[in-house]
Design an enzyme around this catalytic site. Structure first.
Site, mmCIF file in Angstrom:
data_model
loop_
_atom_site.group_PDB
_atom_site.id
_atom_site.type_symbol
_atom_site.label_atom_id
_atom_site.label_comp_id
_atom_site.label_asym_id
_atom_site.label_seq_id
_atom_site.Cartn_x
_atom_site.Cartn_y
_atom_site.Cartn_z
ATOM 1 N N GLY A 32 -30.629 -36.389 2.647
ATOM 2 C CA GLY A 32 -29.678 -35.688 3.381
ATOM 3 C C GLY A 32 -28.128 -35.810 2.818
ATOM 4 O O GLY A 32 -27.783 -36.704 2.048
ATOM 5 N N CYS A 33 -27.237 -35.079 3.068
ATOM 6 C CA CYS A 33 -25.891 -35.129 2.748
ATOM 7 C C CYS A 33 -24.851 -36.407 3.393
ATOM 8 O O CYS A 33 -24.567 -37.222 2.207
ATOM 9 C CB CYS A 33 -24.958 -33.694 3.315
ATOM 10 S SG CYS A 33 -25.211 -33.611 5.089
ATOM 11 N N PHE A 34 -25.260 -36.856 4.500
ATOM 12 C CA PHE A 34 -24.704 -38.011 5.066
ATOM 13 C C PHE A 34 -25.182 -39.275 4.363
ATOM 14 O O PHE A 34 -24.695 -40.112 3.801
ATOM 15 C CB PHE A 34 -24.732 -38.099 6.475
ATOM 16 C CG PHE A 34 -23.711 -37.427 7.175
ATOM 17 C CD1 PHE A 34 -22.362 -37.724 7.023
ATOM 18 C CD2 PHE A 34 -24.169 -36.564 8.391
ATOM 19 C CE1 PHE A 34 -21.412 -37.027 7.851
ATOM 20 C CE2 PHE A 34 -23.269 -35.704 8.805
ATOM 21 C CZ PHE A 34 -21.786 -35.945 8.576
#
Length: 352
Positions: A155-157
């Protein structure tokens, strides 16, 4: 596959920001041919109708989701789809002989119960959860090989957070139980769907905290940190929406174990990421900003040690749509194909 023969790629979920960014990046990849762009909601419509910036660049109509047709046209399938879709679709694609790179998150969590708790969807078949390789390239890239059939893109985070924390945790320089993560994202992270929180008048000149203690990336971060620490790790993780289109800044705080200066952290991270072209460690006294990585596959990391509190502040920035999604997915494709991981990703950030 023969010499100079391009890998045929399909993208399912082509009308979201992640899918469109994949198109932009893959069109410039020397070893790839996009043979199918797929959308269950817009089949039969030229993709440029929804994305005019692709006019005269991408002329194909969008296909519907048909596993047999996809298998005829492609070797690899990217799935930047909503949660729950890849869990059903990926096994069918794999059994049809395709390699799958899932960007949705359906195969990130190894515990089915945890996935169902955090994502509110039925988990994928446990056999595929076990098989899926978690593709955080700079940490576990050696596990992504030409035999990999199912790749779970981080995921991005988690990408920004984990790249910022893992070297210090692995070295034993910070107390894993003391970690606090303050993360901020541009509005594109919410996707292209219509919702009140993404309206201009709601976002402009505003700063919004959201999904407090409920964000689906919490268990992904904790799963990876626990693997590094070799024991269960829990964190405090808070996300904020900021009035910009792209970018993530993860600001992390942790109690330092032992005596380590800013310069020590810079040297540690430079050694850990040596040879990994997409992580840039800032020199002592300088810190990254989201504008420094916009439009690129870079993650920039900087540090500040506070002797008064005994805490280190670690700042990591990425472009959420590139390094946090499409760019890292292509980096994983490169590793799966035995290519240099930077292939097709040689471009500088957009500035200003």
């Amino acid at each position: 596959m023969g010499v100079n023969q391009k890998v045929r790629v399909a993208i399912v979920g082509s009308t979201g920001y992640g899918g469109v960014e994949l198109i932009r990046l893959l069109l410039a990849h020397p070893n790839v041919e996009i043979t199918s762009v797929i959308s269950s909601s817009s089949a039969g419509v030229p993709i440029a109708d929804g994305f005019p910036h692709l006019t005269e660049i991408m002329l194909d109509n969008l296909d519907g989701v048909d596993v047999d047709l996809i298998a005829q046209k492609a070797d690899v399938v990217f799935l930047p789809t909503p949660a729950g879709v890849a869990a059903e679709l990926a096994p069918k694609l794999i059994e049809a002989g395709l390699k799958v790179i899932d960007i949705s998150g359906d195969f990130r969590l190894k515990n089915p119960a945890s996935y169902e708790q955090w994502y509110k969807h039925k988990a994928a078949d446990e056999n595929y959860l076990v098989e899926a390789v978690y593709g955080l390239c700079e940490v576990w890239g050696n596990e992504v090989t030409e035999t990999t059939r199912l790749l779970s893109n981080p995921g991005c985070f988690p990408t920004a957070t984990l790249l910022g924390l893992i070297p210090a945790i692995q070295a034993g320089w910070v107390d894993p139980d003391s970690i606090i993560i303050d993360a901020k994202s541009g509005v594109s992270g919410a996707g292209r769907g219509l919702n009140l929180s993404a309206h201009y008048s709601e976002v402009n000149e505003n700063l919004i905290a959201y999904k407090l203690n409920k964000h689906q990336h919490i268990p992904e971060i904790e799963q990876a940190l626990s693997r590094i620490a070799d024991r269960p790790v829990t964190t405090t993780f808070t996300t904020h929406l900021v009035p910009m289109t792209r970018g993530i800044m993860a600001t992390m705080y942790a109690k330092v174990v032992g005596e380590h200066s800013d310069t020590d952290f810079v040297e540690l991270y430079n050694q850990y990421y040596e040879g990994r072209k997409f992580v840039r460690v800032r020199r002592t006294g300088t810190w990254p900003a989201t504008k420094h990585v916009t439009g690129s596959n870079y993650c920039d990391i900087g540090f500040n040690y506070d002797a008064r509190t005994g805490r280190i502040t670690i700042i990591a920035t990425i472009d959420n749509v590139v390094k946090g999604a499409a760019g890292q997915a292509i980096q994983n494709l490169n590793l799966m194909m035995g290519w240099d991981e930077t292939t097709g990703l040689h471009f500088t950030p957009i500035y200003p």
